[in-house]
Design a protein around this motif. Structure first.
Motif, short mmCIF file in Angstrom:
data_model
loop_
_atom_site.label_atom_id
_atom_site.label_comp_id
_atom_site.label_asym_id
_atom_site.label_seq_id
_atom_site.Cartn_x
_atom_site.Cartn_y
_atom_site.Cartn_z
N ASP A 79 0.83 -1.22 0.00
CA ASP A 79 0.00 0.00 0.00
C ASP A 79 0.86 1.26 0.00
OD1 ASP A 79 -2.32 -1.49 0.05
OD2 ASP A 79 -2.55 -1.38 2.23
N GLY A 80 1.68 1.45 -0.99
CA GLY A 80 2.51 2.65 -1.07
C GLY A 80 3.78 2.50 -0.24
N VAL A 81 4.40 3.62 0.09
CA VAL A 81 5.63 3.59 0.89
C VAL A 81 5.20 3.48 2.35
CG1 VAL A 81 7.77 4.77 1.46
CG2 VAL A 81 6.74 5.09 -0.80
N MET A 82 5.89 2.60 3.06
CA MET A 82 5.47 2.32 4.44
C MET A 82 6.53 2.78 5.43
SD MET A 82 3.60 -1.24 3.67
CE MET A 82 2.36 -0.95 4.87
N THR A 83 6.13 2.82 6.70
CA THR A 83 7.04 3.28 7.76
C THR A 83 8.26 2.36 7.90
OG1 THR A 83 5.50 2.15 9.20
CG2 THR A 83 5.35 4.54 9.13
N ALA A 84 8.18 1.14 7.40
CA ALA A 84 9.31 0.20 7.42
C ALA A 84 9.00 -0.89 6.41
CB ALA A 84 9.49 -0.42 8.80
N ILE B 207 6.08 16.81 -11.78
CA ILE B 207 5.05 15.79 -12.08
C ILE B 207 4.77 14.98 -10.80
CG2 ILE B 207 4.47 13.77 -13.50
CD1 ILE B 207 6.55 14.76 -15.56
N PRO B 208 3.53 15.01 -10.29
CA PRO B 208 3.25 14.22 -9.08
C PRO B 208 3.44 12.72 -9.32
CG PRO B 208 1.45 15.75 -9.56
CD PRO B 208 2.36 15.75 -10.76
N LEU B 209 4.06 12.07 -8.33
CA LEU B 209 4.33 10.64 -8.46
C LEU B 209 3.63 9.91 -7.32
CD1 LEU B 209 7.40 9.20 -9.80
CD2 LEU B 209 6.99 8.43 -7.51
N TRP B 210 2.86 8.92 -7.65
CA TRP B 210 2.14 8.15 -6.64
C TRP B 210 2.64 6.71 -6.62
CZ3 TRP B 210 -1.98 9.73 -3.49
CH2 TRP B 210 -2.48 11.02 -3.74
N ILE B 211 2.69 6.12 -5.42
CA ILE B 211 3.00 4.69 -5.30
C ILE B 211 1.70 4.03 -4.83
CG2 ILE B 211 4.63 3.00 -4.35
CD1 ILE B 211 6.30 5.33 -5.19
N PRO C 8 -5.41 4.69 -1.39
CA PRO C 8 -4.84 5.84 -2.11
C PRO C 8 -3.32 5.75 -2.33
CG PRO C 8 -5.53 6.46 0.12
CD PRO C 8 -6.04 5.07 -0.13
N GLY C 9 -2.60 5.02 -1.47
CA GLY C 9 -1.14 4.92 -1.64
C GLY C 9 -0.42 6.16 -1.12
N THR C 10 0.78 6.40 -1.67
CA THR C 10 1.63 7.49 -1.18
C THR C 10 1.91 8.46 -2.32
OG1 THR C 10 2.75 5.92 0.27
CG2 THR C 10 3.90 8.00 -0.13
N VAL C 11 1.81 9.77 -2.03
CA VAL C 11 2.20 10.74 -3.05
C VAL C 11 3.54 11.36 -2.65
CG1 VAL C 11 0.95 12.72 -2.00
CG2 VAL C 11 1.44 12.71 -4.45
N ILE C 12 4.39 11.56 -3.63
CA ILE C 12 5.70 12.17 -3.38
C ILE C 12 5.62 13.64 -3.79
CG2 ILE C 12 8.19 12.03 -3.80
CD1 ILE C 12 6.95 9.40 -2.69
#
Ligand code: ADP
Ligand code: ASP
Ligand code: MG
Length: 470
Positions: free
Chosen positions: A234-239, A282-286, A295-299
């Protein structure tokens, strides 16, 4: 106004099985409703790149049984997907053509007993070249008109085989005549990740995990409005969720935070990936292929994204900590410069550096595969100083892990390192060496192999604690 454009990238697991391929096709179909002008970038089916390289290593050794095994496994993975998806016979014929090419390449390597970086890239590129056929097949089956596209037709790189760099200034102009007719026909280009070509048209690869980088390059090349990287979490995680089962997904991260995380071992994105997108805003989503509604993670390009002081903890395994030390170093100028010159000459990338303020020691962490060579190189460089006892020894401590804590909030908060080290002390983790990134966005520490998991979990407990707010 030009139509809005989306790039979707699917990693190895996301295209690794018939079920995953069906899910991928559904996601693309759904996204197309909002984003009719979309391109898809794909990795090789999960595990195929490793198999291709294992087959090459076997061919170099002359182990023909293992080579045959690799060919059979690779062929079966693709043919099973074709059968399960009910794809048309042309897709099967295309795959058979690539398998013939693979057999010829392995045969040549078996005779020569060596594979140049250029030959390695010819072989490694076959995974992505086959997967675009399969992915386009599944998309067509799902009613999405797709067109398989080899990136070698526009993604120009230098000729540093196995780790090539894109020539960004020339790529958009090359991409335009390639993509325009595909979009004009209302089709979705399905582009090979990981690969490019030199100006002579010879296939190169961007380095392992390079498909994320390809997605960002394609995003820039076709002036995409957004790039979405679909993976298996689910996107970038805390670990890393494999080490910390209760890791949480992060809604947003700054470019600096994700870069530090990627550099310090979070495999979720390739370190170089994000730069082309961020530079152009450019927005990048994982996002997660297997959980597409999350929704995942937006950078984001800059700044603080949430109120957490520390965001994530990462680890890089298999490190050797090299120490140059001695009471006599203090008076000798240029020891640090000479140390790093030796490492640079050997083309080894240093993961972490610390120097004691007394200038009596310099520590550097390098991948274990180069540890012995770096130690020997430094002993040779400092032979005279060692004989004179200005330098005591060049020590190499193997089996180390670098654990890194990442978060922009650390810059604004006092006492973060104190909290981290108290937590580690309380779990009896022995910290061997410490470095703080100059951006104050990360703190790295070296621990022994057995301390990795306790250290990562102790720091993760701080991340999820109530005190972790600005
Ligand atoms: P893909 O094949 O889609 O490119 P990768 O295997 O390269 O996927 O990257 C995704 C994996 O990265 C996840 O399955 C997860 O195990 C690992 N990973 C490591 N650290 C993190 C992190 N902090 N957040 C999310 N995933 C992580
Ligand atoms: N298939 C390539 C690899 O396994 C590239 C990627 O998946 O990003 O390294
Ligand atoms: Mg990856």
């Amino acid at each position: 106004m030009a139509e809005r454009t989306l790039v979707m990238k699917f990693g190895g697991t996301s295209v690794g099985s018939p079920e995953a391929l069906r899910g991928m096709a559904e996601i693309v179909g759904r996204n197309l409703k909002k984003w009719p002008r979309s391109a898809v970038v794909v990795s090789a089916m999960g595990g195929v790149t490793d198999l291709l390289l294992a087959g090459t290593a076997a061919a170099i050794r002359g182990d023909t049984d293992l080579v045959k095994h690799a060919v059979r496994d690779i062929s079966k993975r693709h043919m099973d997907a074709i059968r399960a998806g009910g794809l048309d016979p042309e897709t099967g014929e295309a795959i058979e053509g690539f398998i013939r090419e693979l057999k010829n390449l392995y045969h040549a390597v078996t005779i020569l007993r060596e594979a140049s970086p250029r030959a390695m890239d010819a072989i490694a590129s076959l995974g992505e070249r086959m997967s675009i056929q399969i992915v386009a097949g599944y998309l067509n089956q799902a009613g999405v008109r797709a067109f398989p596209l080899e990136a070698s037709s526009f993604l120009l790189t230098d000729s540093k085989f196995q780790n090539a760099s894109p020539i960004m200034l020339e790529i958009p102009a090359r991409a335009k005549p390639v993509f325009a007719p595909i979009f004009a026909r209302g089709e979705v280009p399905v582009v090979t990740g990981f690969i490019g070509a030199t100006s002579e048209g010879v296939i190169t690869t961007l380095g392992r995990g390079g498909s994320d980088f390809s997605a960002a390059i394609v995003g820039v090349a076709i002036r995409a409005d957004e790039v979405w990287i679909y993976t298996d979490v689910d996107g970038v995680m805390t670990a890393d969720p494999r080490t910390v089962p209760d890791a949480r997904s992060l809604p947003s991260l700054s470019y600096r935070e994700i870069s530090e995380m990627a550099f310090y071992g979070a495999k979720v994105v390739h370190p170089k990936t994000i730069r082309p997108c961020i530079e152009r805003g450019i927005p990048l989503w994982i996002k997660n292929t297997f959980h597409p509604d999350h929704p995942g993670t937006v950078i984001l390009a800059n700044g603080q994204t949430t109120s957490d002081v520390i965001k994530a903890v990462t680890a890089i395994r298999n490190q050797t900590l090299i120490t140059v030390k001695g009471g006599g170093m203090l008076g000798i100028p240029g020891i640090a410069a000479r140390t790093f010159a030796v490492v640079a000459r050997m083309s080894v990338s240093v993961t972490m550096i610390t120097q004691a303020s007394s200038e009596q020691s310099i520590c550097l962490s390098v991948p274990s595969s180069s540890g012995k060579a770096v130690q020997a190189g430094l002993e040779e460089e400092f032979r005279r100083e060692i004989d004179r006892e200005d330098i005591d020894a060049i020590e190499a401590l193997e089996n180390c892990v670098i654990v890194t804590v990442v978060g922009e909030g650390m810059r604004k908060t006092h006492g973060v390192s104190g909290r981290i080290f108290s937590a580690l002390g309380a779990t009896s983790v022995n910290v061997i060496s410490i470095a703080q990134g100059s951006s104050e966005c990360s703190i790295s520490m070296v621990v022994g192999k057995d301390d990795e998991i306790p250290a990562v979990r102790a720091i993760h407990a701080l991340i999820v604690s109530k005190e972790n707010v600005l």
